[in-house]
Write a protein that holds these residues in place. Structure first.
Motif, PDB file in Angstrom:
ATOM      1  N   ASP A 153       0.818  -1.211   0.000  1.00 17.28           N
ATOM      2  CA  ASP A 153       0.000   0.000   0.000  1.00 17.28           C
ATOM      3  C   ASP A 153       0.854   1.264   0.000  1.00 17.28           C
ATOM      4  O   ASP A 153       0.349   2.356  -0.287  1.00 17.28           O
ATOM      5  CB  ASP A 153      -0.918   0.002   1.220  1.00 17.28           C
ATOM      6  CG  ASP A 153      -1.827  -1.211   1.238  1.00 17.28           C
ATOM      7  OD1 ASP A 153      -2.515  -1.452   0.236  1.00 17.28           O
ATOM      8  OD2 ASP A 153      -1.841  -1.940   2.263  1.00 17.28           O
ATOM      9  N   ALA A 154       2.114   1.136   0.329  1.00 13.47           N
ATOM     10  CA  ALA A 154       3.067   2.248   0.284  1.00 13.47           C
ATOM     11  C   ALA A 154       4.474   1.676   0.373  1.00 13.47           C
ATOM     12  O   ALA A 154       4.693   0.620   0.976  1.00 13.47           O
ATOM     13  CB  ALA A 154       2.837   3.244   1.416  1.00 13.47           C
ATOM     14  N   ILE A 155       5.403   2.398  -0.227  1.00 13.41           N
ATOM     15  CA  ILE A 155       6.827   2.092  -0.097  1.00 13.41           C
ATOM     16  C   ILE A 155       7.514   3.367   0.359  1.00 13.41           C
ATOM     17  O   ILE A 155       7.254   4.456  -0.177  1.00 13.41           O
ATOM     18  CB  ILE A 155       7.444   1.597  -1.420  1.00 13.41           C
ATOM     19  CG1 ILE A 155       6.780   0.288  -1.864  1.00 13.41           C
ATOM     20  CG2 ILE A 155       8.952   1.410  -1.269  1.00 13.41           C
ATOM     21  CD1 ILE A 155       7.263  -0.223  -3.213  1.00 13.41           C
ATOM     22  N   VAL A 156       8.390   3.233   1.350  1.00 13.59           N
ATOM     23  CA  VAL A 156       9.154   4.373   1.838  1.00 13.59           C
ATOM     24  C   VAL A 156      10.642   4.126   1.632  1.00 13.59           C
ATOM     25  O   VAL A 156      11.152   3.038   1.906  1.00 13.59           O
ATOM     26  CB  VAL A 156       8.841   4.670   3.324  1.00 13.59           C
ATOM     27  CG1 VAL A 156       9.108   3.459   4.215  1.00 13.59           C
ATOM     28  CG2 VAL A 156       9.614   5.888   3.818  1.00 13.59           C
ATOM     29  N   CYS A 157      11.314   5.147   1.107  1.00 14.01           N
ATOM     30  CA  CYS A 157      12.769   5.161   0.937  1.00 14.01           C
ATOM     31  C   CYS A 157      13.287   6.372   1.702  1.00 14.01           C
ATOM     32  O   CYS A 157      13.364   7.479   1.146  1.00 14.01           O
ATOM     33  CB  CYS A 157      13.132   5.322  -0.537  1.00 14.01           C
ATOM     34  SG  CYS A 157      13.452   3.825  -1.414  1.00 14.01           S
ATOM     35  N   ALA A 158      13.613   6.195   2.956  1.00  7.01           N
ATOM     36  CA  ALA A 158      14.095   7.304   3.785  1.00  7.01           C
ATOM     37  C   ALA A 158      15.618   7.213   3.925  1.00  7.01           C
ATOM     38  O   ALA A 158      16.232   6.222   3.532  1.00  7.01           O
ATOM     39  CB  ALA A 158      13.420   7.246   5.150  1.00  7.01           C
ATOM     40  N   GLY A 159      16.206   8.263   4.497  1.00  8.16           N
ATOM     41  CA  GLY A 159      17.615   8.180   4.862  1.00  8.16           C
ATOM     42  C   GLY A 159      18.589   8.099   3.710  1.00  8.16           C
ATOM     43  O   GLY A 159      19.569   7.356   3.774  1.00  8.16           O
ATOM     44  N   ASN A 160      18.345   8.842   2.627  1.00 12.81           N
ATOM     45  CA  ASN A 160      19.314   8.920   1.518  1.00 12.81           C
ATOM     46  C   ASN A 160      19.528   7.592   0.799  1.00 12.81           C
ATOM     47  O   ASN A 160      20.603   7.357   0.238  1.00 12.81           O
ATOM     48  CB  ASN A 160      20.670   9.453   2.010  1.00 12.81           C
ATOM     49  CG  ASN A 160      20.670  10.944   2.207  1.00 12.81           C
ATOM     50  OD1 ASN A 160      20.191  11.695   1.368  1.00 12.81           O
ATOM     51  ND2 ASN A 160      21.204  11.389   3.331  1.00 12.81           N
ATOM     52  N   VAL A 161      18.525   6.734   0.778  1.00 12.48           N
ATOM     53  CA  VAL A 161      18.678   5.436   0.117  1.00 12.48           C
ATOM     54  C   VAL A 161      19.110   5.607  -1.336  1.00 12.48           C
ATOM     55  O   VAL A 161      20.041   4.945  -1.808  1.00 12.48           O
ATOM     56  CB  VAL A 161      17.364   4.629   0.202  1.00 12.48           C
ATOM     57  CG1 VAL A 161      17.431   3.371  -0.658  1.00 12.48           C
ATOM     58  CG2 VAL A 161      17.073   4.267   1.654  1.00 12.48           C
ATOM     59  N   LEU A 162      18.453   6.501  -2.077  1.00 13.20           N
ATOM     60  CA  LEU A 162      18.766   6.661  -3.499  1.00 13.20           C
ATOM     61  C   LEU A 162      20.168   7.230  -3.712  1.00 13.20           C
ATOM     62  O   LEU A 162      20.763   7.023  -4.772  1.00 13.20           O
ATOM     63  CB  LEU A 162      17.723   7.539  -4.175  1.00 13.20           C
ATOM     64  CG  LEU A 162      16.585   6.808  -4.902  1.00 13.20           C
ATOM     65  CD1 LEU A 162      17.076   6.132  -6.161  1.00 13.20           C
ATOM     66  CD2 LEU A 162      15.896   5.805  -4.004  1.00 13.20           C
ATOM     67  N   VAL A 163      20.697   7.924  -2.715  1.00 17.40           N
ATOM     68  CA  VAL A 163      22.060   8.443  -2.811  1.00 17.40           C
ATOM     69  C   VAL A 163      23.082   7.311  -2.736  1.00 17.40           C
ATOM     70  O   VAL A 163      24.175   7.409  -3.295  1.00 17.40           O
ATOM     71  CB  VAL A 163      22.311   9.474  -1.688  1.00 17.40           C
ATOM     72  CG1 VAL A 163      23.775   9.886  -1.604  1.00 17.40           C
ATOM     73  CG2 VAL A 163      21.429  10.698  -1.897  1.00 17.40           C
ATOM     74  N   PHE A 164      22.707   6.208  -2.080  1.00 15.54           N
ATOM     75  CA  PHE A 164      23.656   5.127  -1.819  1.00 15.54           C
ATOM     76  C   PHE A 164      23.505   3.913  -2.731  1.00 15.54           C
ATOM     77  O   PHE A 164      24.205   2.916  -2.546  1.00 15.54           O
ATOM     78  CB  PHE A 164      23.552   4.682  -0.355  1.00 15.54           C
ATOM     79  CG  PHE A 164      24.225   5.621   0.602  1.00 15.54           C
ATOM     80  CD1 PHE A 164      25.605   5.701   0.664  1.00 15.54           C
ATOM     81  CD2 PHE A 164      23.482   6.437   1.445  1.00 15.54           C
ATOM     82  CE1 PHE A 164      26.241   6.553   1.549  1.00 15.54           C
ATOM     83  CE2 PHE A 164      24.099   7.301   2.339  1.00 15.54           C
ATOM     84  CZ  PHE A 164      25.486   7.367   2.382  1.00 15.54           C
ATOM     85  N   VAL A 165      22.588   3.957  -3.713  1.00 13.18           N
ATOM     86  CA  VAL A 165      22.515   2.843  -4.660  1.00 13.18           C
ATOM     87  C   VAL A 165      23.682   2.934  -5.633  1.00 13.18           C
ATOM     88  O   VAL A 165      24.406   3.931  -5.679  1.00 13.18           O
ATOM     89  CB  VAL A 165      21.160   2.821  -5.403  1.00 13.18           C
ATOM     90  CG1 VAL A 165      20.008   2.705  -4.408  1.00 13.18           C
ATOM     91  CG2 VAL A 165      20.989   4.030  -6.311  1.00 13.18           C
ATOM     92  N   ALA A 166      23.881   1.898  -6.430  1.00 11.46           N
ATOM     93  CA  ALA A 166      24.990   1.902  -7.389  1.00 11.46           C
ATOM     94  C   ALA A 166      24.792   3.010  -8.418  1.00 11.46           C
ATOM     95  O   ALA A 166      23.655   3.346  -8.775  1.00 11.46           O
ATOM     96  CB  ALA A 166      25.079   0.544  -8.081  1.00 11.46           C
ATOM     97  N   PRO A 167      25.878   3.595  -8.903  1.00 13.88           N
ATOM     98  CA  PRO A 167      25.756   4.657  -9.905  1.00 13.88           C
ATOM     99  C   PRO A 167      24.924   4.212 -11.104  1.00 13.88           C
ATOM    100  O   PRO A 167      25.053   3.089 -11.599  1.00 13.88           O
ATOM    101  CB  PRO A 167      27.215   4.916 -10.313  1.00 13.88           C
ATOM    102  CG  PRO A 167      28.028   4.477  -9.140  1.00 13.88           C
ATOM    103  CD  PRO A 167      27.287   3.316  -8.546  1.00 13.88           C
ATOM    104  N   ASP A 168      24.062   5.102 -11.536  1.00 15.12           N
ATOM    105  CA  ASP A 168      23.242   4.910 -12.734  1.00 15.12           C
ATOM    106  C   ASP A 168      22.219   3.782 -12.608  1.00 15.12           C
ATOM    107  O   ASP A 168      21.720   3.282 -13.618  1.00 15.12           O
ATOM    108  CB  ASP A 168      24.122   4.666 -13.972  1.00 15.12           C
ATOM    109  CG  ASP A 168      25.083   5.817 -14.219  1.00 15.12           C
ATOM    110  OD1 ASP A 168      24.665   6.983 -14.083  1.00 15.12           O
ATOM    111  OD2 ASP A 168      26.258   5.545 -14.531  1.00 15.12           O
ATOM    112  N   THR A 169      21.894   3.385 -11.370  1.00 16.85           N
ATOM    113  CA  THR A 169      20.838   2.376 -11.188  1.00 16.85           C
ATOM    114  C   THR A 169      19.577   2.973 -10.568  1.00 16.85           C
ATOM    115  O   THR A 169      18.653   2.238 -10.232  1.00 16.85           O
ATOM    116  CB  THR A 169      21.325   1.218 -10.284  1.00 16.85           C
ATOM    117  OG1 THR A 169      21.593   1.716  -8.968  1.00 16.85           O
ATOM    118  CG2 THR A 169      22.545   0.540 -10.858  1.00 16.85           C
ATOM    119  N   GLU A 170      19.534   4.303 -10.441  1.00 19.66           N
ATOM    120  CA  GLU A 170      18.391   4.923  -9.771  1.00 19.66           C
ATOM    121  C   GLU A 170      17.067   4.561 -10.453  1.00 19.66           C
ATOM    122  O   GLU A 170      16.090   4.208  -9.774  1.00 19.66           O
ATOM    123  CB  GLU A 170      18.564   6.441  -9.718  1.00 19.66           C
ATOM    124  CG  GLU A 170      19.712   6.893  -8.836  1.00 19.66           C
ATOM    125  CD  GLU A 170      21.063   6.911  -9.540  1.00 19.66           C
ATOM    126  OE1 GLU A 170      22.068   7.215  -8.870  1.00 19.66           O
ATOM    127  OE2 GLU A 170      21.111   6.638 -10.760  1.00 19.66           O
TER     128      GLU A 170
END
Length: 200
Positions: free
Chosen positions: A114-131
């Motif tokens: 019903d919802a997904i949360v990505c808190a705490g800079n998760v997208l900053v820490f994924v592999a480059p160019d995989t956003e």
């Protein structure tokens, strides 16, 4: 399989995971308010919602949502953080996994969220160019019109423009953007963005 490990693994020093865990344990022991993101998500969903804490770290957001009565699954690429979540916050389902490869039905979790949360800079820490790939995999686990909420500092290597390109590439749209989890309006001067995404 991902061709490059996430930045959480490649761009942090040895012992960083342990430091991160102890930082939040100390803040909790001091009585700091660590539930802002969870309150934000709780206000968006019905009682007893299914919520995915994507990039859950040591589990503080998912734990607060679980305490509010929601059914929570947390996923993080770092086994050390997941072990801390299991120790400190029993109740939710905690799983080790790379968000760029997320396939929960393959792990026996078929019901969408019903919802997904990505808190705490998760997208900053994924592999480059995989956003975009991460956002695409997360969106595949959402119920129709359910929100995917992403918060991160925009003054690091992931710019808001690049994030918005990844959002569009993943077949999503920005439904609402704020400057913080305490619902302050976003402006071009904001160095933090909380974006509520839905399918385009």
């Amino acid at each position: 399989m991902a061709t490059t490990p996430p930045r959480w693994i490649t761009d942090t020093d040895p012992g960083h995971s342990e430091w991160y865990i102890e930082r939040f344990r100390a803040m909790a022991a001091d009585g700091d308010d660590l539930d802002g993101e969870a309150r934000f998500i709780d206000a968006m969903v019905p009682r007893g919602a299914r919520i995915l804490d994507a990039g859950c770290g040591p589990g503080r957001v998912g734990a607060a949502l679980h305490a509010a009565g929601h059914r929570v699954v947390g996923v993080d690429v770092d086994p050390t953080l997941i072990a801390a979540a299991e120790t400190d916050h029993p109740g939710p389902t905690w799983l080790v996994g790379d968000l760029a490869e997320l396939d929960l039905p393959a792990r026996g979790i078929d019901e969408k969220f019903d919802a997904i949360v990505c808190a705490g800079n998760v997208l900053v820490f994924v592999a480059p160019d995989t956003e975009a790939q991460v956002l695409r995999r997360l969106a595949a686990h959402l119920n129709d019109d359910a929100p995917l909420v992403v918060g991160f500092h925009t003054n690091r290597h992931l710019t808001l423009a690049d994030f918005d390109d990844a959002v569009a590439e993943a077949g999503l749209r920005v439904d609402l953007r704020l400057a913080s989890w305490d619902i302050r309006p976003w402006t071009p001067e904001s160095d933090w963005a909380v974006s509520i995404l839905r399918r385009a």
